[in-house]
Design a protein around this motif. Structure first.
Motif, short mmCIF file in Angstrom:
data_model
loop_
_atom_site.label_atom_id
_atom_site.label_comp_id
_atom_site.label_asym_id
_atom_site.label_seq_id
_atom_site.Cartn_x
_atom_site.Cartn_y
_atom_site.Cartn_z
N PRO A 185 49.83 -23.33 -27.07
CA PRO A 185 49.83 -23.72 -25.65
C PRO A 185 50.90 -24.77 -25.40
O PRO A 185 51.21 -25.56 -26.28
CB PRO A 185 48.44 -24.31 -25.44
CG PRO A 185 47.66 -24.04 -26.65
CD PRO A 185 48.60 -23.66 -27.74
N THR A 186 51.48 -24.76 -24.20
CA THR A 186 52.57 -25.69 -23.91
C THR A 186 52.49 -26.21 -22.49
O THR A 186 51.91 -25.58 -21.61
CB THR A 186 53.93 -25.01 -24.14
OG1 THR A 186 54.96 -25.95 -23.90
CG2 THR A 186 54.13 -23.84 -23.21
N LYS A 187 53.09 -27.38 -22.28
CA LYS A 187 53.25 -27.92 -20.93
C LYS A 187 54.52 -27.33 -20.34
O LYS A 187 55.35 -26.78 -21.07
CB LYS A 187 53.34 -29.45 -20.97
CG LYS A 187 52.03 -30.12 -21.33
CD LYS A 187 52.19 -31.61 -21.28
CE LYS A 187 50.86 -32.28 -21.61
NZ LYS A 187 50.98 -33.74 -21.55
N VAL A 188 54.70 -27.48 -19.02
CA VAL A 188 55.83 -26.86 -18.34
C VAL A 188 56.64 -27.91 -17.61
O VAL A 188 56.09 -28.83 -17.01
CB VAL A 188 55.33 -25.79 -17.35
CG1 VAL A 188 56.47 -25.20 -16.57
CG2 VAL A 188 54.58 -24.70 -18.08
N LYS A 189 57.96 -27.76 -17.68
CA LYS A 189 58.89 -28.63 -16.97
C LYS A 189 59.63 -27.75 -15.97
O LYS A 189 60.07 -26.65 -16.32
CB LYS A 189 59.85 -29.26 -17.98
CG LYS A 189 60.95 -30.07 -17.37
CD LYS A 189 61.74 -30.80 -18.45
CE LYS A 189 62.56 -29.84 -19.27
NZ LYS A 189 63.48 -30.51 -20.21
N ARG A 190 59.78 -28.23 -14.72
CA ARG A 190 60.50 -27.46 -13.71
C ARG A 190 61.86 -28.08 -13.48
O ARG A 190 61.97 -29.28 -13.24
CB ARG A 190 59.73 -27.45 -12.39
CG ARG A 190 58.55 -26.53 -12.41
CD ARG A 190 58.07 -26.30 -10.99
NE ARG A 190 56.62 -26.44 -10.97
CZ ARG A 190 55.97 -27.28 -10.21
NH1 ARG A 190 56.60 -28.06 -9.39
NH2 ARG A 190 54.67 -27.34 -10.25
N THR A 191 62.92 -27.26 -13.53
CA THR A 191 64.27 -27.74 -13.25
C THR A 191 65.00 -26.72 -12.39
O THR A 191 64.59 -25.56 -12.30
CB THR A 191 65.09 -27.95 -14.55
OG1 THR A 191 65.11 -26.73 -15.28
CG2 THR A 191 64.51 -29.05 -15.40
N ARG A 192 66.08 -27.17 -11.78
CA ARG A 192 66.89 -26.28 -10.95
C ARG A 192 68.00 -25.69 -11.80
O ARG A 192 68.68 -26.39 -12.53
CB ARG A 192 67.49 -27.03 -9.78
CG ARG A 192 66.45 -27.47 -8.78
CD ARG A 192 67.00 -27.33 -7.37
NE ARG A 192 65.97 -27.63 -6.40
CZ ARG A 192 65.23 -26.69 -5.80
NH1 ARG A 192 65.42 -25.43 -6.07
NH2 ARG A 192 64.32 -27.03 -4.92
#
Length: 112
Positions: A88-95
């Motif tokens: 399981p992993t966390k998520v990072k949002r980038t453009r």
């Protein structure tokens, strides 16, 4: 939940997730997201939180009886599954080129 702002979640329909808390907790078994209920902050996951519903006979369902189906669980109880690291992993949002992309924090891969 407040109706003023639309909540932003890192999980979308069709994603692979694992249940991290609750009765169906299993950190090694990835499952598919069937539906997201934004207003309530809940998610419908395949094979999780199975309930039995008693149905009466109708013109569409002439038999009636007991039907087993999934019920929604809180979106905080699931975590995105990283296929590359099988965890399981966390998520990072980038453009990326003006488009918002989700990136796995464990492997650094873009989530499709």
């Amino acid at each position: 939940m407040s109706t003023r702002f639309k909540p932003k979640y890192s999980i979308k329909k069709g994603d692979t997730v694992v249940v991290i808390t609750g009765e169906d907790k299993d950190l090694k078994k990835p499952r598919k997201v069937l539906e997201i209920i934004l207003e309530k902050g809940r998610v419908l996951v395949e094979g999780v939180n199975i309930i039995t519903k008693h149905t009466k006979p109708t013109s569409q369902n002439t038999k009636g009886g007991i039907v087993k189906k999934e019920a929604p669980i809180a979106i905080s109880n699931v975590m995105l599954w990283d296929a590359k690291t099988s965890t399981p992993t966390k998520v990072k949002r980038t453009r990326d080129n003006g488009k918002l992309v989700r990136i796995s924090k464990k492997s650094g891969e873009v989530i499709k």
